[in-house]
Design a protein around this motif. Structure first.
Motif, PDB file in Angstrom:
ATOM      1  N   THR A 119       0.978  13.751 -16.906  1.00 37.30           N
ATOM      2  CA  THR A 119       2.174  12.903 -16.856  1.00 37.30           C
ATOM      3  C   THR A 119       2.041  11.718 -17.797  1.00 37.30           C
ATOM      4  O   THR A 119       2.971  11.394 -18.544  1.00 37.30           O
ATOM      5  CB  THR A 119       2.418  12.408 -15.417  1.00 37.30           C
ATOM      6  N   HIS A 120       0.909  11.060 -17.774  1.00 39.51           N
ATOM      7  CA  HIS A 120       0.686   9.887 -18.624  1.00 39.51           C
ATOM      8  C   HIS A 120       0.769  10.271 -20.103  1.00 39.51           C
ATOM      9  O   HIS A 120       1.435   9.590 -20.893  1.00 39.51           O
ATOM     10  CB  HIS A 120      -0.677   9.279 -18.316  1.00 39.51           C
ATOM     11  N   ILE A 121       0.127  11.357 -20.475  1.00 37.77           N
ATOM     12  CA  ILE A 121       0.109  11.770 -21.886  1.00 37.77           C
ATOM     13  C   ILE A 121       1.505  12.144 -22.363  1.00 37.77           C
ATOM     14  O   ILE A 121       1.956  11.717 -23.444  1.00 37.77           O
ATOM     15  CB  ILE A 121      -0.849  12.961 -22.075  1.00 37.77           C
ATOM     16  N   LEU A 122       2.218  12.925 -21.565  1.00 37.73           N
ATOM     17  CA  LEU A 122       3.526  13.408 -22.004  1.00 37.73           C
ATOM     18  C   LEU A 122       4.591  12.311 -21.986  1.00 37.73           C
ATOM     19  O   LEU A 122       5.451  12.253 -22.875  1.00 37.73           O
ATOM     20  CB  LEU A 122       3.957  14.587 -21.132  1.00 37.73           C
ATOM     21  N   ASN A 123       4.544  11.433 -20.996  1.00 35.24           N
ATOM     22  CA  ASN A 123       5.532  10.356 -20.948  1.00 35.24           C
ATOM     23  C   ASN A 123       5.343   9.353 -22.079  1.00 35.24           C
ATOM     24  O   ASN A 123       6.282   8.624 -22.438  1.00 35.24           O
ATOM     25  CB  ASN A 123       5.468   9.631 -19.607  1.00 35.24           C
ATOM     26  N   ALA A 124       4.155   9.314 -22.642  1.00 35.72           N
ATOM     27  CA  ALA A 124       3.893   8.410 -23.770  1.00 35.72           C
ATOM     28  C   ALA A 124       4.407   8.983 -25.083  1.00 35.72           C
ATOM     29  O   ALA A 124       4.475   8.271 -26.089  1.00 35.72           O
ATOM     30  CB  ALA A 124       2.398   8.131 -23.883  1.00 35.72           C
ATOM     31  N   ALA A 125       4.776  10.269 -25.076  1.00 36.34           N
ATOM     32  CA  ALA A 125       5.254  10.920 -26.298  1.00 36.34           C
ATOM     33  C   ALA A 125       6.766  10.767 -26.420  1.00 36.34           C
ATOM     34  O   ALA A 125       7.498  10.795 -25.429  1.00 36.34           O
ATOM     35  CB  ALA A 125       4.889  12.402 -26.271  1.00 36.34           C
ATOM     36  N   GLN A 126       7.223  10.631 -27.636  1.00 39.85           N
ATOM     37  CA  GLN A 126       8.656  10.486 -27.875  1.00 39.85           C
ATOM     38  C   GLN A 126       9.375  11.803 -27.598  1.00 39.85           C
ATOM     39  O   GLN A 126       8.940  12.871 -28.014  1.00 39.85           O
ATOM     40  CB  GLN A 126       8.910  10.072 -29.323  1.00 39.85           C
ATOM     41  N   GLY A 127      10.475  11.718 -26.862  1.00 36.68           N
ATOM     42  CA  GLY A 127      11.313  12.889 -26.641  1.00 36.68           C
ATOM     43  C   GLY A 127      10.884  13.786 -25.496  1.00 36.68           C
ATOM     44  O   GLY A 127      11.440  14.875 -25.321  1.00 36.68           O
ATOM     45  N   ILE A 128       9.889  13.346 -24.680  1.00 38.06           N
ATOM     46  CA  ILE A 128       9.421  14.152 -23.556  1.00 38.06           C
ATOM     47  C   ILE A 128       9.397  13.277 -22.297  1.00 38.06           C
ATOM     48  O   ILE A 128       8.960  12.133 -22.335  1.00 38.06           O
ATOM     49  CB  ILE A 128       8.017  14.723 -23.802  1.00 38.06           C
ATOM     50  N   GLU A 129       9.884  13.845 -21.198  1.00 40.23           N
ATOM     51  CA  GLU A 129       9.866  13.130 -19.924  1.00 40.23           C
ATOM     52  C   GLU A 129       9.380  14.066 -18.819  1.00 40.23           C
ATOM     53  O   GLU A 129       9.932  15.159 -18.637  1.00 40.23           O
ATOM     54  CB  GLU A 129      11.264  12.629 -19.560  1.00 40.23           C
ATOM     55  N   VAL A 130       8.342  13.649 -18.114  1.00 38.43           N
ATOM     56  CA  VAL A 130       7.897  14.395 -16.939  1.00 38.43           C
ATOM     57  C   VAL A 130       8.770  13.964 -15.771  1.00 38.43           C
ATOM     58  O   VAL A 130       8.701  12.826 -15.314  1.00 38.43           O
ATOM     59  CB  VAL A 130       6.410  14.128 -16.640  1.00 38.43           C
TER      60      VAL A 130
END
Length: 222
Positions: free
Chosen positions: A18-29
């Motif tokens: 969750t932390h890794i993906l939410n930090a990426a642009q255009g992705i939301e967990v």
């Protein structure tokens, strides 16, 4: 925005992804849940991509995969595993999984792989690919049923299928065949329909069973 549900029995894994993906642009967990909550979470939240642990104590990952694939609007599902030679690889891929992600995937690569899944690409580690092709598939004569399916394809559709089987993304297939991404997506959809499959992995398995991949693997063709 790519909406993702992470399904894993370990809270630490859920939190890390969750932390890794939410930090990426255009992705939301939109949810990170255990296996028993997965089907309801997907039904309520309608994510684009589900990252699903293949081995969970409360519910089997393959069972969850089957339930998600039976939905009228199934999300893209990639299996999470600790082992790149997991014995359930072939079963999951044949059941409609769009790929496999190792839980120790490079954090910088994880958002890239999720974006590729959302774009309809297949995500497999190199070892998983070898496991599928060399370990789980029959390496003998081509299967007549698979051959009949591939005979439905036009020459261009067959070319697209072979490049899909190499693991190329739509943009790379377009570059190879001098086609727009939109045209490639159209061909991919047609290939799925003619082969009666729902994922790139399943299409690649049909190509393998039909004997289309063997010349290049044996060095006898392009």
């Amino acid at each position: 925005m790519i909406r993702v549900v992470v399904v894993d029995d370990e809270a630490l894994v859920r939190t890390g992804f969750t932390h890794i993906l939410n930090a990426a642009q255009g992705i939301e967990v939109v949810a990170a849940v255990s296996g028993g909550q997965a089907v309801r979470a997907v039904g309520d939240l309608r994510p684009d991509v589900v990252l699903l642990d293949i081995r969970m104590p409360d519910v089997d990952g393959l069972t969850v995969l089957g339930e998600l694939r039976r939905r009228p609007d199934p999300p893209v599902v990639a299996m999470l595993t600790t082992f790149d030679t997991d014995e359930y690889v072939a079963t999951a891929l044949r059941s409609g999984a769009a790929g496999f992600l190792l839980k120790d995937t490079d954090p910088e690569q994880l958002p890239v792989l999720v974006a590729a899944l959302a774009d309809g690409d297949t995500v497999l580690s190199a070892t998983v690919t070898r496991t599928v092709v060399d370990g789980y598939l029959d390496s003998g004569a081509a299967e007549p049923a698979a051959a009949r399916l591939t005979e439905r394809l036009t020459a261009r559709e067959r070319a697209v299928l072979l490049l899909m089987a190499e693991g190329l993304a739509n943009s790379d297939i377009g570059d190879r065949l001098h086609l727009s991404v939109g045209t490639v997506k159209g061909h991919v959809s047609t290939v799925f329909g003619k082969l009666e499959v729902s994922s790139r992995v399943q299409a690649a398995l049909i190509a393998e069973r039909a004997g289309l991949l063997r010349p290049s693997r044996n060095g006898d063709g392009p």
